[in-house]
Design a protein around this motif. Structure first.
Motif, PDB file in Angstrom:
ATOM      1  N   ASP A  73       0.833  -1.207   0.000  1.00 46.31           N
ATOM      2  CA  ASP A  73       0.000   0.000   0.000  1.00 46.31           C
ATOM      3  C   ASP A  73       0.866   1.255   0.000  1.00 46.31           C
ATOM      4  OD1 ASP A  73      -2.267  -1.589   0.115  1.00 46.31           O
ATOM      5  OD2 ASP A  73      -2.519  -1.374   2.278  1.00 46.31           O
ATOM      6  N   HIS A  74       1.901   1.228   0.832  1.00 46.85           N
ATOM      7  CA  HIS A  74       2.800   2.375   0.991  1.00 46.85           C
ATOM      8  C   HIS A  74       3.530   2.677  -0.324  1.00 46.85           C
ATOM      9  CE1 HIS A  74       5.429   5.082   3.192  1.00 46.85           C
ATOM     10  NE2 HIS A  74       6.494   4.424   2.799  1.00 46.85           N
ATOM     11  N   ILE A  75       4.115   1.662  -0.932  1.00 47.00           N
ATOM     12  CA  ILE A  75       4.906   1.855  -2.162  1.00 47.00           C
ATOM     13  C   ILE A  75       4.022   2.240  -3.339  1.00 47.00           C
ATOM     14  CG2 ILE A  75       6.353   0.654  -3.860  1.00 47.00           C
ATOM     15  CD1 ILE A  75       7.375  -1.062  -1.430  1.00 47.00           C
ATOM     16  N   LEU A  76       2.925   1.545  -3.524  1.00 47.08           N
ATOM     17  CA  LEU A  76       2.048   1.834  -4.658  1.00 47.08           C
ATOM     18  C   LEU A  76       1.381   3.198  -4.501  1.00 47.08           C
ATOM     19  CD1 LEU A  76       0.478  -1.707  -5.139  1.00 47.08           C
ATOM     20  CD2 LEU A  76       2.214  -0.605  -6.561  1.00 47.08           C
ATOM     21  N   GLY A  77       1.146   3.601  -3.256  1.00 49.55           N
ATOM     22  CA  GLY A  77       0.601   4.944  -3.032  1.00 49.55           C
ATOM     23  C   GLY A  77       1.540   6.015  -3.538  1.00 49.55           C
ATOM     24  N   HIS A  78       2.857   5.809  -3.336  1.00 49.46           N
ATOM     25  CA  HIS A  78       3.843   6.757  -3.863  1.00 49.46           C
ATOM     26  C   HIS A  78       3.789   6.810  -5.383  1.00 49.46           C
ATOM     27  CE1 HIS A  78       5.172   7.034   0.105  1.00 49.46           C
ATOM     28  NE2 HIS A  78       6.243   6.258   0.085  1.00 49.46           N
ATOM     29  N   LEU A  79       3.729   5.645  -6.000  1.00 46.61           N
ATOM     30  CA  LEU A  79       3.744   5.593  -7.465  1.00 46.61           C
ATOM     31  C   LEU A  79       2.545   6.324  -8.058  1.00 46.61           C
ATOM     32  CD1 LEU A  79       4.877   1.912  -8.134  1.00 46.61           C
ATOM     33  CD2 LEU A  79       6.225   4.002  -8.401  1.00 46.61           C
ATOM     34  N   GLU A  80       1.400   6.223  -7.402  1.00 51.92           N
ATOM     35  CA  GLU A  80       0.206   6.868  -7.921  1.00 51.92           C
ATOM     36  C   GLU A  80       0.300   8.387  -7.853  1.00 51.92           C
ATOM     37  OE1 GLU A  80      -2.781   5.090  -5.544  1.00 51.92           O
ATOM     38  OE2 GLU A  80      -2.728   3.155  -6.616  1.00 51.92           O
ATOM     39  N   GLU A  81       1.200   8.905  -7.002  1.00 48.69           N
ATOM     40  CA  GLU A  81       1.342  10.353  -6.858  1.00 48.69           C
ATOM     41  C   GLU A  81       2.402  10.944  -7.787  1.00 48.69           C
ATOM     42  OE1 GLU A  81       2.478  10.782  -2.824  1.00 48.69           O
ATOM     43  OE2 GLU A  81       0.560  10.106  -2.006  1.00 48.69           O
ATOM     44  N   VAL A  82       3.167  10.106  -8.465  1.00 40.94           N
ATOM     45  CA  VAL A  82       4.342  10.587  -9.196  1.00 40.94           C
ATOM     46  C   VAL A  82       3.997  11.642 -10.232  1.00 40.94           C
ATOM     47  CG1 VAL A  82       6.065   9.908 -10.906  1.00 40.94           C
ATOM     48  CG2 VAL A  82       5.817   8.597  -8.794  1.00 40.94           C
ATOM     49  N   TYR A  83       3.021  11.373 -11.098  1.00 41.50           N
ATOM     50  CA  TYR A  83       2.740  12.311 -12.187  1.00 41.50           C
ATOM     51  C   TYR A  83       2.137  13.606 -11.662  1.00 41.50           C
ATOM     52  CZ  TYR A  83       3.692   8.342 -15.230  1.00 41.50           C
ATOM     53  OH  TYR A  83       4.286   7.283 -15.859  1.00 41.50           O
ATOM     54  N   ASP A  84       1.217  13.511 -10.699  1.00 41.09           N
ATOM     55  CA  ASP A  84       0.627  14.721 -10.130  1.00 41.09           C
ATOM     56  C   ASP A  84       1.704  15.584  -9.485  1.00 41.09           C
ATOM     57  OD1 ASP A  84      -1.898  14.043 -10.937  1.00 41.09           O
ATOM     58  OD2 ASP A  84      -2.498  13.188  -9.006  1.00 41.09           O
ATOM     59  N   ALA A  85       2.622  14.956  -8.755  1.00 39.79           N
ATOM     60  CA  ALA A  85       3.682  15.702  -8.092  1.00 39.79           C
ATOM     61  C   ALA A  85       4.603  16.366  -9.103  1.00 39.79           C
ATOM     62  CB  ALA A  85       4.489  14.767  -7.177  1.00 39.79           C
TER      63      ALA A  85
END
Length: 286
Positions: A73-85
């Motif tokens: 959950d922790h790692i995939l949550g980061h990946l989902e934020e990459v483009y927005d960030a």
């Protein structure tokens, strides 16, 4: 590296934990059940332990499997934020700042009001997860109270924001502490802290005759004390803007100090570092 889990592996673990069945998870991810089983077997070999207990009723995560699910959950949550960030960074100065649940309602409104020229993305998690995010570069700063009680990852440094202290919160109707060696004898006292000292504080209160009752967060502890007109022991910063008419604070019956720190990379965001003295004053830290 072949030994690292893939995104597909992590999504499979997430799905099995959520659905409780390998077959259901496989259908959800549009892969065959044998393929899903093979992936889980490979992960178990790499981890060196069983991840799921499987029987005719489904698949239940072991303690190791539950931990891998949380990490997924922790790692995939980061990946989902990459483009927005990435897009946000091109438009404005944006800081990702994290803290723990008890401090969030105190810290984030202050930062939002005092640093209006910065776009602050707020994150809440346990201290060690926040520090990991700073180390991996997905968080700019983490405000925690356990920096001096843990080993910081390489590439991170801790700066002391200030010292906090415990105080007794006395709501209307609550008797102040008595005198003598047990000034809290037979008194229920709610307490909460934001470092790792809960057991030590519990023992101090018990030695003073109190019946300690731990609150899960600072705000919960305050609410417990108000509802039952009992004393509460809390960090002073938790009550910076919380006192209502008729409420007051008295010194704690024993000495205990906390340290609030901010963890960043060795080159921290300049606006945030410049703001730390003002933050210290606002939170009544020393």
């Amino acid at each position: 590296m072949a030994s690292l889990p893939t995104v597909e592996d992590l999504r499979l673990v997430q799905a099995v934990v959520r659905t409780g069945a390998v077959g259901t998870a496989a259908r959800e991810l549009r892969i065959s059940q044998p393929s899903a089983s093979q992936r889980l077997a490979r992960l178990e070999r790499l981890c060196g332990t069983k991840l799921f207990e499987r029987d005719t009723r489904g698949a239940r995560p072991t303690a190791a499997g539950a931990e891998l699910g949380r990490r997924a959950d922790h790692i995939l949550g980061h990946l989902e934020e990459v483009y927005d960030a990435t897009r946000a960074a091109a438009v404005t100065q944006r800081l990702v700042i994290g803290t723990f649940a008890s401090l969030a309602p105190i810290l984030f409104p202050v930062l939002d009001g005092d640093l209006p020229d910065l776009e602050i993305q707020q994150q809440v998690d346990h201290g060690h997860f926040l520090v990991e995010r700073v180390a991996e570069g997905t968080m700019d700063a983490a405000f925690i109270a356990i920096a001096d009680q843990m080993t910081l990852p390489r590439g991170t440094v801790a700066r002391r924001v200030g010292r906090d202290e415990l105080v007794l919160f006395v709501p209307p109707g609550a008797r102040p502490p008595g005198r003598g060696r047990q000034p809290l004898k037979d008194r229920p006292v709610a307490f909460s802290t934001y470092d790792k000292g809960s057991e030590e504080i519990h023992n101090h209160l018990a030695a003073l005759g109190a019946n300690p009752r731990r609150g899960v967060t600072l705000s919960t502890t305050i609410a417990m004390a108000r509802r039952r007109a009992h004393l509460a022991l809390l960090p002073r910063s938790a009550l910076t803007n919380e006192l209502r008419p008729g409420e007051h604070l008295t010194p704690a019956p024993f000495h205990y100090r906390l340290t609030l720190s901010v963890v960043t990379t060795p080159t921290p965001p300049k606006p945030l570092v410049s703001y730390l003295p003002q933050l210290r004053t606002t939170l009544n830290l020393s």
